[in-house]
Design a protein around this motif. Structure first.
Motif, mmCIF file in Angstrom:
data_model
loop_
_atom_site.group_PDB
_atom_site.id
_atom_site.type_symbol
_atom_site.label_atom_id
_atom_site.label_comp_id
_atom_site.label_asym_id
_atom_site.label_seq_id
_atom_site.Cartn_x
_atom_site.Cartn_y
_atom_site.Cartn_z
ATOM 1 N N GLY A 44 0.831 -1.206 0.000
ATOM 2 C CA GLY A 44 0.000 0.000 0.000
ATOM 3 C C GLY A 44 0.864 1.255 0.000
ATOM 4 N N LYS A 45 0.200 2.419 -0.057
ATOM 5 C CA LYS A 45 0.923 3.696 -0.190
ATOM 6 C C LYS A 45 2.069 3.833 0.818
ATOM 7 C CE LYS A 45 -1.269 7.902 -1.831
ATOM 8 N NZ LYS A 45 -2.366 8.766 -1.350
ATOM 9 N N SER A 46 1.761 3.512 2.094
ATOM 10 C CA SER A 46 2.849 3.597 3.082
ATOM 11 C C SER A 46 3.167 2.215 3.646
ATOM 12 C CB SER A 46 2.482 4.584 4.191
ATOM 13 O OG SER A 46 1.121 4.409 4.556
ATOM 14 N N GLY A 47 3.046 1.216 2.784
ATOM 15 C CA GLY A 47 3.344 -0.144 3.192
ATOM 16 C C GLY A 47 4.840 -0.324 3.394
ATOM 17 N N SER A 48 5.180 -1.422 4.075
ATOM 18 C CA SER A 48 6.595 -1.613 4.416
ATOM 19 C C SER A 48 7.482 -1.671 3.161
ATOM 20 C CB SER A 48 6.768 -2.869 5.265
ATOM 21 O OG SER A 48 6.035 -3.939 4.675
ATOM 22 N N ILE A 49 7.073 -2.372 2.121
ATOM 23 C CA ILE A 49 7.910 -2.474 0.911
ATOM 24 C C ILE A 49 7.902 -1.144 0.151
ATOM 25 C CG2 ILE A 49 8.173 -3.628 -1.328
ATOM 26 C CD1 ILE A 49 7.196 -6.194 0.039
#
Ligand code: PHE
Length: 370
Positions: free
Chosen positions: A33-38
């Motif tokens: 997602g937008k501020s996901g870990s990856i």
């Protein structure tokens, strides 16, 4: 610096453990997602030195591709499992037999009536009908019942409440009022086209219909069916009546073994009058014709009274005739062995299944009555 190996193990483990589409979507948002870990790791690439980026870039992108592929694979597996579950729950077993089809049966009274009409039709009688709700004139007065004569009471009439003019109508106690209607219509030239000859005598009609009397036992019901017969012509006599009824009875019962008996009787509208009985055996809960020591009355008849002919505007010195009224349900109970008339109107489906007729068995004088 995040441990990519640890992150990969963590994410793939949670992807594998996701129990449904919602849990899987939560993992996807957390990683990609937008501020996901990856996604955060990918954003960090821009701040790295070229050397670092060359080293970390392929690893992080590789991790993203692997995680995306694992999510896609798991999603396909979850979709397939959901479809399987639905198919299993909505399974239709085409080998099961269909529920039994409910077929209606023709009521014995209607079958009997159709048979009677077929026999009289063969003899050249036409059909006429009249209303169930009659007036005193047609049901009694025109039929030569004197006013206030006890004979009016012999029928246990169902009277209707008086109307605005104070007139009390009644449920007809017999089909004889239609004799009056047919003879009068003949005079007025109003006879429907389907009634024999159309205008005036000779008249040769049968009149089927419901009739009502306050009476109930094994051989009487408060509503029953009659078939009236009326023949008006020149030179008609009792011999014609007897022959017609004897011929009818043999044809209707489809056997010459039936034995009939005429007894003198009284009706205000016929002179002379008679009743006809059929010999039968009513012992043992069933009813058989042509044997035994019982007699069942099935009709009244006689020569139409000159007063009745006159009441209809015809000259009794020119026109004479006979009339009869038969009990349809009684004839049916005799022919088809139903000992209690009340059963016929109890509307018991089991009774109808047993005594009813197939709709494909319509009586036909050429191929058989039943
Ligand atoms: N209407 C008479 C009855 O119901 C039967 C009948 C009809 C008698 C015609 C004579 C003539 O009992």
């Amino acid at each position: 610096m995040t441990d990519l190996t640890q992150l990969e193990a963590d994410l793939t483990g949670r992807i594998a453990a996701a129990a449904d589409a919602a849990a899987l979507e939560a993992v996807r948002v957390e990683a990609l997602g937008k501020s996901g870990s990856i996604s955060e790791l990918l954003k960090g690439l821009g701040k790295m030195s070229p050397d670092e980026r060359r080293e970390q870039g392929p690893k992080i992108n590789g991790l993203r591709d692997k995680v995306a592929a694992a999510i896609a694979e798991k999603k396909a597996a979850l979709d397939a499992a959901e479809l399987d579950a639905r198919l299993a729950s909505e399974r239709v077993d085409l080998t099961l037999p269909p529920p039994p089809e409910r077929k209606g049966r023709v009521h014995p009274t209607m079958q009997t009536l159709d048979e009677m009409i077929a026999v009289f039709g063969e003899m050249g009688f036409a059909l006429a009908e009249g209303p169930d709700i009659e007036d005193d004139f047609h049901n009694f007065t025109a039929l030569n019942f004197p006013p206030n004569h006890p004979a009016r009471e012999m029928h246990d009439t169902f009277w209707l409440p008086p109307n605005e003019t104070g007139e009390r109508k009644l449920l007809r106690t017999h089909t004889s009022p239609v004799q009056i209607r047919v003879m009068q219509q003949g005079q007025n030239g109003k006879l429907p086209a389907w009634i024999a000859q159309g205008q005036a005598p000779p008249i040769r009609v049968i009149v089927p219909g419901r009739v009502y009397r306050s009476d109930s036992d094994a051989t009487h019901t408060p509503m029953f069916h009659q078939l009236e017969g009326l023949v008006i012509d020149r030179d008609i006599h009792m011999g014609h009546l007897k022959w017609t009824l004897d011929a009818f009875t043999r044809r209707f019962f489809e056997t010459d073994a039936v034995v009939t008996r005429f007894r003198p009787h009284h009706f205000p509208f016929t002179e002379p009058s008679c009743e006809m009985d059929v010999q039968c055996d009513r012992s043992g809960g069933s009813i058989k014709i042509g044997q035994g020591t019982d007699w069942l009355e099935i009709l009244g008849g006689g020569m139409v009274h000159p007063n009745v002919i006159r009441n209809c505007g015809l000259d009794p010195d020119e026109w004479q005739g006979f009339a009869f009224g038969m009990g349809v349900d009684r004839l049916g109970s005799l022919k088809y062995g139903m000992p209690d008339l009340r059963d016929m109107f109890a509307a018991d489906v089991r009774w109808l299944e047993h005594y009813g007729f197939s709709a494909f068995q319509a009586p036909n004088p050429a191929t058989g009555l039943s």
